[in-house]
Design a protein around this motif. Structure first.
Motif, mmCIF file in Angstrom:
data_model
loop_
_atom_site.group_PDB
_atom_site.id
_atom_site.type_symbol
_atom_site.label_atom_id
_atom_site.label_comp_id
_atom_site.label_asym_id
_atom_site.label_seq_id
_atom_site.Cartn_x
_atom_site.Cartn_y
_atom_site.Cartn_z
ATOM 1 N N PRO A 1 0.777 -0.847 -0.002
ATOM 2 C CA PRO A 1 -0.126 -0.061 -0.098
ATOM 3 C C PRO A 1 0.934 1.265 0.009
ATOM 4 C CG PRO A 1 -0.885 -1.539 1.628
ATOM 5 C CD PRO A 1 0.588 -2.023 1.061
ATOM 6 N N GLY A 2 1.873 0.976 0.615
ATOM 7 C CA GLY A 2 2.764 2.474 0.782
ATOM 8 C C GLY A 2 3.326 2.708 -0.653
ATOM 9 N N THR A 3 3.883 1.458 -1.266
ATOM 10 C CA THR A 3 4.542 1.675 -2.692
ATOM 11 C C THR A 3 3.362 2.155 -3.534
ATOM 12 O OG1 THR A 3 5.923 -0.132 -2.254
ATOM 13 C CG2 THR A 3 5.373 0.514 -4.570
ATOM 14 N N GLU A 4 2.364 1.676 -3.554
ATOM 15 C CA GLU A 4 1.156 2.141 -4.595
ATOM 16 C C GLU A 4 0.641 3.686 -4.033
ATOM 17 O OE1 GLU A 4 -1.676 -0.559 -3.632
ATOM 18 O OE2 GLU A 4 -1.304 -1.824 -5.514
ATOM 19 N N LEU A 5 1.120 4.086 -2.968
ATOM 20 C CA LEU A 5 0.819 5.436 -2.417
ATOM 21 C C LEU A 5 1.654 6.681 -3.179
ATOM 22 C CD1 LEU A 5 -0.975 7.345 -0.870
ATOM 23 C CD2 LEU A 5 0.437 7.080 0.963
ATOM 24 N N TRP A 6 2.909 6.092 -2.965
ATOM 25 C CA TRP A 6 3.888 7.140 -3.589
ATOM 26 C C TRP A 6 3.888 7.030 -5.212
ATOM 27 C CZ3 TRP A 6 7.474 5.426 -6.972
ATOM 28 C CH2 TRP A 6 8.152 4.245 -6.836
ATOM 29 N N MET A 7 3.443 6.067 -5.664
ATOM 30 C CA MET A 7 3.397 5.693 -7.076
ATOM 31 C C MET A 7 2.121 6.629 -7.647
ATOM 32 S SD MET A 7 4.178 1.999 -7.994
ATOM 33 C CE MET A 7 4.166 2.166 -10.008
ATOM 34 N N LYS A 8 1.116 6.957 -6.807
ATOM 35 C CA LYS A 8 -0.030 7.788 -7.037
ATOM 36 C C LYS A 8 0.320 9.258 -7.230
ATOM 37 C CE LYS A 8 -3.814 5.092 -5.096
ATOM 38 N NZ LYS A 8 -4.954 5.123 -4.113
ATOM 39 N N ASN A 9 1.564 9.356 -6.647
ATOM 40 C CA ASN A 9 2.209 10.881 -6.869
ATOM 41 C C ASN A 9 2.908 11.088 -8.178
ATOM 42 O OD1 ASN A 9 0.865 11.980 -4.579
ATOM 43 N ND2 ASN A 9 2.521 11.079 -3.118
ATOM 44 N N LEU A 10 3.199 10.126 -8.923
ATOM 45 C CA LEU A 10 3.981 10.274 -10.191
ATOM 46 C C LEU A 10 2.874 10.999 -11.380
ATOM 47 C CD1 LEU A 10 5.420 6.636 -10.488
ATOM 48 C CD2 LEU A 10 6.614 8.723 -9.941
ATOM 49 N N THR A 11 3.460 11.959 -11.986
ATOM 50 C CA THR A 11 2.446 12.551 -13.025
ATOM 51 C C THR A 11 3.072 12.483 -14.364
ATOM 52 O OG1 THR A 11 4.379 14.657 -12.711
ATOM 53 C CG2 THR A 11 2.443 14.470 -11.261
ATOM 54 N N TRP A 12 4.023 11.431 -14.488
ATOM 55 C CA TRP A 12 4.292 10.985 -15.960
ATOM 56 C C TRP A 12 2.945 10.633 -16.657
ATOM 57 C CZ3 TRP A 12 4.284 5.309 -17.306
ATOM 58 C CH2 TRP A 12 4.579 5.037 -18.760
ATOM 59 N N SER A 13 3.004 11.073 -17.959
ATOM 60 C CA SER A 13 1.765 11.147 -18.833
ATOM 61 C C SER A 13 1.085 9.758 -19.122
ATOM 62 C CB SER A 13 2.099 11.815 -20.192
ATOM 63 O OG SER A 13 3.129 10.821 -20.662
ATOM 64 N N GLY A 14 1.927 8.641 -18.686
ATOM 65 C CA GLY A 14 1.501 7.271 -19.051
ATOM 66 C C GLY A 14 0.797 6.627 -17.834
ATOM 67 N N MET A 15 0.589 7.488 -16.707
ATOM 68 C CA MET A 15 0.092 6.818 -15.221
ATOM 69 C C MET A 15 -1.497 6.350 -15.492
ATOM 70 S SD MET A 15 2.669 6.369 -13.569
ATOM 71 C CE MET A 15 1.755 5.661 -11.980
ATOM 72 N N GLN A 16 -2.004 7.012 -16.106
ATOM 73 C CA GLN A 16 -3.682 6.706 -15.898
ATOM 74 C C GLN A 16 -3.725 5.207 -17.176
ATOM 75 O OE1 GLN A 16 -6.330 7.576 -14.328
ATOM 76 N NE2 GLN A 16 -4.614 8.970 -13.440
ATOM 77 N N SER A 17 -3.029 5.301 -18.002
ATOM 78 C CA SER A 17 -3.021 4.083 -18.858
ATOM 79 C C SER A 17 -2.345 2.815 -18.215
ATOM 80 C CB SER A 17 -2.144 4.336 -20.264
ATOM 81 O OG SER A 17 -2.848 5.166 -21.017
ATOM 82 N N PHE A 18 -1.432 3.028 -17.330
ATOM 83 C CA PHE A 18 -0.596 2.158 -16.478
ATOM 84 C C PHE A 18 -1.878 1.527 -15.609
ATOM 85 C CE2 PHE A 18 1.262 1.046 -12.344
ATOM 86 C CZ PHE A 18 2.047 -0.028 -12.909
ATOM 87 N N TYR A 19 -2.556 2.550 -14.684
ATOM 88 C CA TYR A 19 -3.455 1.848 -13.912
ATOM 89 C C TYR A 19 -4.479 0.976 -14.791
ATOM 90 C CZ TYR A 19 -1.507 5.372 -10.534
ATOM 91 O OH TYR A 19 -0.668 6.069 -9.649
ATOM 92 N N GLN A 20 -5.017 1.388 -15.749
ATOM 93 C CA GLN A 20 -5.686 0.830 -16.482
ATOM 94 C C GLN A 20 -5.365 -0.594 -17.239
ATOM 95 O OE1 GLN A 20 -7.407 3.633 -19.355
ATOM 96 N NE2 GLN A 20 -8.183 5.068 -17.607
ATOM 97 N N THR A 21 -4.040 -0.973 -17.154
ATOM 98 C CA THR A 21 -3.392 -2.079 -17.695
ATOM 99 C C THR A 21 -3.839 -3.339 -16.969
ATOM 100 O OG1 THR A 21 -1.648 -0.916 -18.741
ATOM 101 C CG2 THR A 21 -1.286 -3.168 -18.472
#
Length: 457
Positions: free
Chosen positions: A375-395
């Motif tokens: 959960p901690g790893t997923e929390l800091w990853m939510k703060n990534l603003t790289w343009s591919g993050m939304q597509s990453f979450y949907q993968t």
């Protein structure tokens, strides 16, 4: 004239480079009085010029890559001297361990004032060692290079990668960095301290009463971080670990969230009923350093490194470990000195690497790890603003089976673009290590292969 001088310098470098032997080691003096130890193995795939150079960075800070990572996780032999079937030498052209920060393992400083206090200093030292090692061996700098790490290693490696990319761009040295792999990594300390209690509550290790009692301790950590009181934030983090240990019957921070240890985590060495403290750990005056580094200083490893391994290393012509240097002897001081860096958030550095598009970023996570919980790893990853993050979450994630015919899921993986995430189903903190220390070596070996096979962007 300058062009001719540059050509001559390159020619001297090329002439000086030698074929990589089966193994080699040495010191790089990164600054006057600061000496970093490294150890390199020629990989089984060395005849293939495209086989990678794999680097391993331990955590702590103050844990030894050449000791723990080498003999307990991914090196060619284990602490008993037996060949490791899942050694990363099997898939590489070369495997390099560096005892950074200086003062870890066999690295040492002539005076405590030379220990590092910031990520910038850590990265500068690391780049100096890498430049030295790459210049020693023929064609090593041309191999695809991957940086793997664990724990606080993941706090340092994004800065290392940035420093290497900057140095290459500036023409300081040649390297072919393709990707980094952050394993159970302390990227954002507050992301973990904010999620420990709700995570343990969800698992029924803590109840609602415990959660309410611990919340003020959690808030003290967050407050110190928000105010930039970095040493105090580290101290408050230690207080939170103590409080959780007392409340949760010493839940194990490294091996597994389902494992508990006898004796309190804060117990002084002289009352260490669980036997976690080796001779080296017992000598550490700072209780935070002693508790965190005890996991990396099992008595068997200390005896190996300060006995047979020391003798072997000193048998190399022209190499000497100074008599006053003990493997792990300065580790506690390393941890204490980096107290001002420990709780800083390096998520923006990871974000910048993704946005640069120059390398792949891989994250791997043990599901049973507490210190760097999922959960901690997923929390800091939510703060990534790289343009591919939304597509990453949907993968859609896919299962990984460690061996042919074995349908017991070893991990789940998901990838979008240059970002990959791996969830190891039954691993604790030291994912590549043997099951006896909470790892899943077969599964991690397969993940390691996938990361290498994916290459760069």
């Amino acid at each position: 004239m300058l062009a001719v001088a540059a050509l001559l310098a390159c020619a001297v470098s090329a002439v000086g480079a030698i074929p990589l032997p089966a193994e080699d080691w040495g010191y790089t003096t990164v600054r006057p009085g600061a000496h970093v130890f490294w150890w390199i193995y020629r990989g089984d795939q060395a005849s293939d010029p495209n086989a990678p150079l794999v680097l391993w960075q331990q955590g702590g800070p103050g844990a030894s890559s050449t000791g723990f990572g080498n003999f307990l996780e991914v090196g060619p032999v284990d602490v008993s001297g037996m060949p490791r079937n899942t050694s990363w030498t099997k898939t590489s052209g070369a495997l390099l361990f560096i005892d950074n920060p200086v003062g870890s393992g066999f690295s040492y400083v002539d005076h405590p004032s030379l220990l590092t206090t910031t990520n910038a200093e850590l990265a500068s030292d690391y780049a100096a060692v890498l430049q030295d090692v790459l210049g020693k061996y023929d064609s090593l700098s041309k191999r695809p290079m991957f940086m793997f790490c664990e724990s606080f290693g993941g706090h340092m490696v994004p800065a290392y990668a940035t420093a290497v990319l900057d140095a290459v761009a500036a023409g300081k040295f040649e390297a072919n960095l393709k990707g980094i792999a952050l394993g159970d990594s302390w990227v954002s300390g507050v992301a973990y301290t904010d999620t420990w209690v709700p995570y343990l509550r969800q698992l029924s290790v803590l109840d609602s009463r415990d959660e309410a009692a611990l919340q003020p301790v959690v808030d003290a950590v967050s407050s110190a971080v928000k105010q930039g009181r970095w040493q105090d934030a580290t101290n408050q983090w230690g207080n939170l670990e103590n409080a959780i240990g007392e409340t949760a019957d010493d839940v194990d921070w490294y091996f597994s969230i389902w494992h508990h240890v006898s004796g309190n985590e804060a117990t002084p060495p002289e009352h260490d009923r669980a036997g976690r403290y080796s001779r080296i750990a017992r000598a550490m005056e700072n209780p935070l350093a002693r508790r965190q580094l005890a996991a990396y200083h099992a008595e068997s490893l200390d005896q190996l490194m300060n006995g047979p391994i020391r003798a072997k290393l000193n048998n190399k012509s022209g190499f000497v470990i100074p008599a006053n240097v003990t493997w792990g002897g300065q580790s506690g001081a390393v941890f204490e000195t980096l107290g001002v860096e420990f709780m800083k958030d390096v998520t923006p550095v990871v974000d910048a690497l993704l946005k640069s598009g120059k390398i792949r970023v891989n994250v791997y996570q043990g599901a049973l790890d507490l210190i760097c919980c999922t959960p901690g790893t997923e929390l800091w990853m939510k703060n990534l603003t790289w343009s591919g993050m939304q597509s990453f979450y949907q993968t859609q994630k896919t299962p990984i089976y460690p061996r042919p015919g074995d349908m017991n899921t070893g991990a789940f993986a998901k990838t979008h673009g240059i970002l990959s995430m791996y969830y190891l189903t039954r691993s604790g903190h030291m994912a590549p290590g043997a099951p006896s220390i909470g790892g899943m070596p077969d599964t991690m070996f397969k993940i390691h292969q996938q990361i290498i096979a994916a290459g760069g962007p």
